[in-house]
Design a protein around this motif. Structure first.
Motif: not given
Length: 329
Positions: A223-251
Motif C-alpha cells: 500500500a505504501a509503495a502504491r502511494a509512493a508511486a504517485e511521486l516517483f513513477v512518471t507517465s506519458a501525460a507528465d511529458a507536458q509538465n515542466p516539473f516532471t521528467v518527460p517520458a521516453p519517445g517524446l515527439r
C-alpha cells in the motif's frame, strides 16, 4: 461575450527523442542534459505554435487587462505566489489606474529573474533566483521537523537527514530500487521537489520511508509503495509538465515555463555556463540546484520573442505592445 480559445505552447518535432529524461545524465556528466536542451529548443525554433512568441510577462499582463475589460470590471484584484508575484507587480506597474487590491506572496526578486545585477557573462536565471537553495533548505527543514514529530506522526523520523543522505548516495551510484526497479537520482529529486511546495509533507515522508525500507531494511508495504508511486513513477501525460521528467519517445514539448521564462530573462547562450552554474550550486544545495538550473537551460538561445522580449523588470511604458505585435487572445 465573444469566446476565447486558449492556445498551448506546443513545439512538435518529426524526430522522435528516445530519452529517459532531460536530467538522466546526473551526476557528473551533463551531456544528456545538453542534448535534451538542444532538442527542446530546436523544436520550438523549427515549428512552434504561434503563442510561443507571445508569452512574456508583459504579454500576459496585457492579456489580463483584456480579460478585466471583457468581464466588465473597473479594476483588477489579484493574488499571486512565486512567479505570480512578478506577474502581479508587473500588471500593477503597467496599469496603475486599473489595479485594485493586490496580494503577493513568496515574492520573486524581479531583478534576479530578469537580468541579474552584474555585467556579462551572465548567470543563468535559474541560478540567479536560487530556487535550488529554497528547495534544499525546505527539504532539510522538513527532515528536521520530521524527527521532532517522531515516528508516530512522521514515518521517516529517526535520523531522517542521514537516511535521506543514504538514499541520494545510493541513487547517485545507480543502485536505488523502487518496487524492484531502478530509480534514477534525477527521478528521486524530481519526485521529492513537488511536495516541497505544499505545507504538509506527510505523504512525501511516507514515500521516502518506503524507499528506505525497500533498499536498506529488506521490507516493503504494498500500500505504501502504491502511494509512493504517485511521486516517483512518471507517465506519458507528465511529458507536458515542466516539473516532471518527460517520458521516453517524446515527439513534442509543451512547456509554458520555458515559454514565459525564456522570453523574460537574460541568460548566457552557451550551455557550458549552465553546466558551470549547476556544478557550483550543487556543492551547496545538492540535487535540487541541478534540477532547477537545468530546468531553465532551453533559454540558452531560446527562439521565442521576435525582438520584443523584455529582459528587465516590466515598467509602466510597457503597457503598449511594440510595433508588429499581435494580441494572442
Amino acid at each position: 461575450m465573444q469566446s476565447v480559445r486558449t492556445l498551448n505552447a506546443r513545439c512538435p518535432r518529426a524526430a522522435r527523442r528516445e530519452i529517459r529524461g532531460p536530467y538522466a545524465a546526473w551526476p557528473g556528466r551533463p551531456s544528456g542534459c545538453r542534448s535534451q536542451t538542444q532538442w527542446f529548443r530546436k523544436a520550438c525554433s523549427d515549428n512552434p505554435a504561434p503563442i510561443v512568441t507571445h508569452m512574456s510577462t508583459a504579454d500576459t499582463a496585457r492579456d489580463m487587462d483584456l480579460i478585466r475589460q471583457a468581464v466588465g470590471d473597473a479594476r483588477l484584484n489579484y493574488y499571486g505566489v512565486s512567479y505570480g508575484s512578478y506577474l502581479g507587480s508587473s500588471y500593477a506597474s503597467m496599469f496603475p489606474n486599473r489595479v485594485g487590491h493586490v496580494v503577493v506572496d513568496a515574492v520573486l526578486d524581479p531583478v534576479a529573474w530578469s537580468t541579474g545585477t552584474g555585467r556579462p557573462p551572465y548567470e543563468p536565471f535559474t541560478a540567479r533566483i536560487k530556487s535550488g537553495r529554497g528547495a534544499y533548505e525546505a527539504m532539510m527543514t522538513g527532515l528536521a521537523e520530521c524527527d521532532k514529530a517522531g515516528k508516530a506522526r512522521c514515518a521517516f523520523a529517526g535520523g531522517a537527514a542521514a537516511k535521506w543522505a543514504k538514499l541520494t548516495s545510493r541513487a547517485k551510484g545507480g543502485h536505488l530500487q523502487f518496487m524492484g526497479e531502478h530509480l534514477a537520482y534525477a527521478d528521486l529529486i524530481a519526485g521529492t521537489l513537488g511536495p516541497l511546495y505544499g505545507n504538509d509533507y506527510t505523504d512525501l515522508m511516507g514515500a521516502l520511508d518506503q524507499l528506505y525500507a525497500e533498499n536498506f531494511e529488506g521490507r516493503s508495504d504494498p500500500a505504501a509503495a502504491r502511494a509512493a508511486a504517485e511521486l516517483f513513477v512518471t507517465s506519458a501525460a507528465d511529458a507536458q509538465n515542466p516539473f516532471t521528467v518527460p517520458a521516453p519517445g517524446l515527439r513534442r514539448v509543451s512547456d509554458a515555463f520555458a515559454g514565459v521564462a525564456c522570453a523574460d530573462t537574460r541568460n548566457p547562450r552557451d550551455l557550458a555556463s549552465w553546466s558551470q552554474a549547476a556544478r557550483k550550486q550543487d556543492r551547496s544545495y545538492p540535487g535540487f540546484a541541478l534540477r532547477w538550473i537545468w530546468l531553465g537551460a532551453p533559454c540558452a538561445g531560446w527562439p521565442g520573442g521576435d525582438g520584443r522580449c523584455l529582459p528587465r523588470p516590466v515598467r509602466g511604458q510597457d503597457r503598449q505592445p511594440g510595433p508588429g505585435h499581435r494580441q494572442p487572445l
